[in-house]
Design an enzyme around this catalytic site. Structure first.
Site, PDB file in Angstrom:
ATOM      1  N   ASP A 186       0.882  -1.169   0.084  1.00 14.65           N
ATOM      2  CA  ASP A 186       0.031  -0.019  -0.073  1.00 14.65           C
ATOM      3  C   ASP A 186       0.917   1.198   0.064  1.00 14.65           C
ATOM      4  O   ASP A 186       2.243   1.021   0.449  1.00 14.65           O
ATOM      5  CB  ASP A 186      -0.935  -0.180   1.261  1.00 14.65           C
ATOM      6  CG  ASP A 186      -2.224   0.807   0.965  1.00 14.65           C
ATOM      7  OD1 ASP A 186      -3.255   0.260   1.149  1.00 14.65           O
ATOM      8  OD2 ASP A 186      -2.169   1.931   0.576  1.00 14.65           O
ATOM      9  N   ASN A 191       3.575   2.080  -4.556  1.00 13.67           N
ATOM     10  CA  ASN A 191       2.533   2.014  -5.461  1.00 13.67           C
ATOM     11  C   ASN A 191       2.986   1.132  -6.663  1.00 13.67           C
ATOM     12  O   ASN A 191       3.781   1.294  -7.106  1.00 13.67           O
ATOM     13  CB  ASN A 191       2.479   3.421  -6.064  1.00 13.67           C
ATOM     14  CG  ASN A 191       1.095   3.488  -7.231  1.00 13.67           C
ATOM     15  OD1 ASN A 191       0.897   2.500  -7.677  1.00 13.67           O
ATOM     16  ND2 ASN A 191       0.691   4.572  -7.542  1.00 13.67           N
ATOM     17  N   ASN A 221      -8.861   1.343  -6.950  1.00 13.71           N
ATOM     18  CA  ASN A 221      -9.022   1.855  -8.242  1.00 13.71           C
ATOM     19  C   ASN A 221      -8.455   0.971  -9.609  1.00 13.71           C
ATOM     20  O   ASN A 221      -8.071  -0.111  -9.045  1.00 13.71           O
ATOM     21  CB  ASN A 221      -7.767   2.897  -8.344  1.00 13.71           C
ATOM     22  CG  ASN A 221      -6.574   2.678  -8.222  1.00 13.71           C
ATOM     23  OD1 ASN A 221      -5.722   2.162  -9.120  1.00 13.71           O
ATOM     24  ND2 ASN A 221      -6.073   2.278  -6.795  1.00 13.71           N
ATOM     25  N   CYS A 251      -9.827 -12.802 -17.274  1.00 16.29           N
ATOM     26  CA  CYS A 251      -9.092 -12.167 -16.517  1.00 16.29           C
ATOM     27  C   CYS A 251      -9.632 -10.687 -16.255  1.00 16.29           C
ATOM     28  O   CYS A 251     -10.731 -10.749 -17.034  1.00 16.29           O
ATOM     29  CB  CYS A 251      -7.652 -12.083 -17.147  1.00 16.29           C
ATOM     30  SG  CYS A 251      -7.612 -10.692 -18.440  1.00 16.29           S
ATOM     31  N   CYS A 274     -16.836  12.518  -1.490  1.00 11.55           N
ATOM     32  CA  CYS A 274     -16.176  11.121  -1.174  1.00 11.55           C
ATOM     33  C   CYS A 274     -16.815  10.031  -1.514  1.00 11.55           C
ATOM     34  O   CYS A 274     -18.108  10.033  -1.269  1.00 11.55           O
ATOM     35  CB  CYS A 274     -15.340  11.353   0.003  1.00 11.55           C
ATOM     36  SG  CYS A 274     -16.465  11.301   1.528  1.00 11.55           S
ATOM     37  N   CYS A 299      -9.520 -11.260 -25.838  1.00  9.53           N
ATOM     38  CA  CYS A 299      -9.148 -10.101 -24.759  1.00  9.53           C
ATOM     39  C   CYS A 299      -7.977  -9.333 -25.303  1.00  9.53           C
ATOM     40  O   CYS A 299      -7.143 -10.053 -25.968  1.00  9.53           O
ATOM     41  CB  CYS A 299      -8.511 -11.234 -23.583  1.00  9.53           C
ATOM     42  SG  CYS A 299      -7.872 -10.267 -22.131  1.00  9.53           S
TER      43      CYS A 299
END
Lengths: 397, 397
Positions: free
Chosen positions: A91, A137, A170, A212, A236, A289
């Site tokens: 994180d 990240n 996200n 996937c 938010c 895909c």
């Protein structure tokens, strides 16, 4: 931020706190002894009761949790309390008071990185678990490479990890995890909670065998819109400790079933809180895909199937020839709606299905049709789940 | 132990810990301001998004949680993080290392009473919540009377509480809660997790309107066997943080829906972890319930219905004239199995139902038939849920 993973170690001395505070000492081997001082007695009882024949194998398992927010922190705590061998957490966020409406973090941790706060709490709860924490990240190039190396070499034995759990908020991070897992053939679980806090889901992704993340992308990903542009000042997402605790519970329960080989693992399980409704389905890979790695994994999976003429081979899906309808262009196959009797796929009449849509691996009552993307994106812009379900149900019945 | 409730206070000074440790100060009013320092921003967003029109009313609500073990402690934490006005917790057990396979308690709390440990953690997380803790067994005569007085007078305004959540692990305590709530007409939720840790349920009990705990008693209660005689040396119940977290989540999510009036409240929701199956149903009161208070509440409810000829009155169940079959002697009525369309009870053809069984208050897809008692008692002795479901389904289809 990008080099902070170099500091990660296996288990730090200070993690367990001063000896006087914590009666929990390291335990060399799981015991099933029924005494108040044994933190594993209630777990080893699963073995005694025949639910999970080799529960002690939990100590050999390694799990990566990406995102230790409202879902990932609780999932991590569950894994640690279950006695998982090794946990790697990723994180790059910090704890804030605004997170206090979800479980796990406490107000005194505000300002700490989430991984540092989580590591401290988790190793205090169970010092037997090896923990690696990475405050970065995963979507930057350098970090992505390191992240992939932890998937392939982060296991407790130095090999691949057993499972990756995506608990991010996200799409960019989900795409990164999807790419990493497609590249190295790593099985993983996706999870998500809607921005209105009252629905969520988990999804199993087995490269080549199941869809996937890019096989049936959420509209926002398919349309190429930058999700950051959708955020508005002073607004938010809503969140609830209930919904997030439930999704974390579904995620880890299915991770346990998968890793320790008991019960039936859900391929997709949704949660619609306002109605206590739980859609379930199976998503097969999309032969077209956009991920080249996914198509490669699909070919490898088909080749493997062809090489091993198992009794179940008949039940495996052929490449979908025609879309079910306009909203289902990714070759989604439908399971059975019966609640009680397992259905043999080969014995299942296909009369009610459109051309090109076949039953596949149908073996439980959980296989009900529903599309996945709409309960993960914001409440406004996505596909309407109820509409799609009604359409799919119409086809099936 | 019996007099310890005299020490209970509303909010102790020391609960929040030294000021330097905790940046969380008391907040006079819920704000929807989107800043990192606002612990309520994500909750008040439920209001902005139209999910829950009056979320701020949570501060006016009082909840009793009886039993703060694997389910009750997590349920309490969820309520506190949601900003409930007042919480009253009851338990007489102590924290042990053997509890560490479930969420909430930490090893340093071993030896503390569960209510003291819970109170300390909960008020540290959210000092805005008024907490009363009672370290006693509600089933003794003296404590029972005090317990009833807290139901009727423990509310944040000095009146009755809004809801009682039963999170106990034995039938004696459930019977005591049932008796108390039947006497004073208090709505409550029951919860339970099976001894093999892989199933659980929640159930809403509205005196007179829905079945009480004695209307359809588990076999062990009906047979008069002392449950303590079933415990064996060296054997303990299994438990998992996943199952207990999920059941706590279902419980509090439905408590929020009930108290804040949004979504559909489940009358019964089960969780079968091995198959990710979620049985739902509605249990109507048994006119021959062994509880005189329940029969009195039923009469009062029927009288109230008769006095108010509402449009829904037609849908209310008549007294069941004949049992469905030998396993269903308590007048259980069946809901609808359709997943998408709400069904008008009066428009529903009864042709497929046995004499005396009628549809009642059927309005959502959650109303599926299943009996409740078998997933709460030990895995061995109870009614087999799958068998009963198959039988009930046969009647319905």
């Amino acid at each position: 931020m990008s080099s902070s993973y170099l500091e990660a170690t296996s288990l730090r001395e200070e993690d367990a706190g001063p000896p006087g505070d914590n009666p929990r000492r390291k335990i060399a081997q799981l015991s099933d002894k029924v005494v108040d001082s044994n933190p594993y007695s209630r777990l080893m009882a699963l073995k005694k009761m025949g639910v999970c024949p080799k529960y002690e194998d939990i100590r050999l398992k390694t799990v990566i949790v990406v995102g230790v927010g409202g879902v990932g922190s609780v999932a991590s705590e569950m894994l640690v309390r279950c006695g998982v061998g090794k946990l790697l957490i990723f994180d790059y966020d910090k704890v804030e008071l605004a997170n206090m409406n979800r479980l796990f973090y406490t107000p005194d941790q505000c300002g700490m990185t989430k991984v540092a706060a989580a590591r401290k709490s988790l190793s205090f709860i169970n010092p037997d678990v090896q923990i690696e924490d990475y405050n970065y990240n995963i979507t930057t190039v350098e970090n992505f490479e390191h992240f992939v190396s932890r998937i392939t070499g982060g296991g407790i034995d130095g090999g691949p990890v057993d499972l990756v759990l995506s608990c991010v908020d996200n799409f960019q991070a989900r795409i990164a995890i999807n790419q990493a897992c497609n590249e190295v053939g790593q099985t993983w679980f996706e999870s998500g909670v809607s921005e209105d806090a009252v629905s969520g889901h988990i999804q199993l992704l087995k490269p080549g065998e199941l869809a996937c993340f890019e096989c049936a992308p959420p509209l926002i990903v398919a349309s190429g819109v930058d999700e950051k542009t959708l955020k508005r000042e002073g607004v938010c997402a809503a969140s609830l400790p209930t919904t997030m605790g439930i999704v974390a519970g579904f995620l880890v329960q299915n991770a346990l079933k998968y890793m320790l080989d008991f019960g039936q693992v859900s391929n997709y399980l949704g949660y619609i809180a306002l109605k206590d409704h739980f859609p379930a389905m199976t998503l097969r890979p999309n032969p077209e895909c956009s991920s080249a790695w996914c198509r490669k994994q699909q070919a490898a999976f088909q080749a493997k199937l062809a090489a091993t003429p198992a009794p179940t081979a008949k039940a495996v899906v052929a490449e979908p020839a025609a879309p079910l309808h306009a909203s289902n262009e990714w070759g989604i196959t439908l399971g059975d709606d019966d609640d009680d009797e397992p259905v043999s796929a080969s014995a299942q009449p296909n009369t009610s299905l459109a051309d090109g849509i076949v039953y596949a691996h149908v073996s439980s009552e959980q296989e009900k049709p529903v599309l996945k993307s709409s309960d993960m994106v914001d409440g406004g812009g996505g596909v309407d789940l109820s509409d799609l379900m009604a359409q799919l149900k119409g086809v099936q019945s």
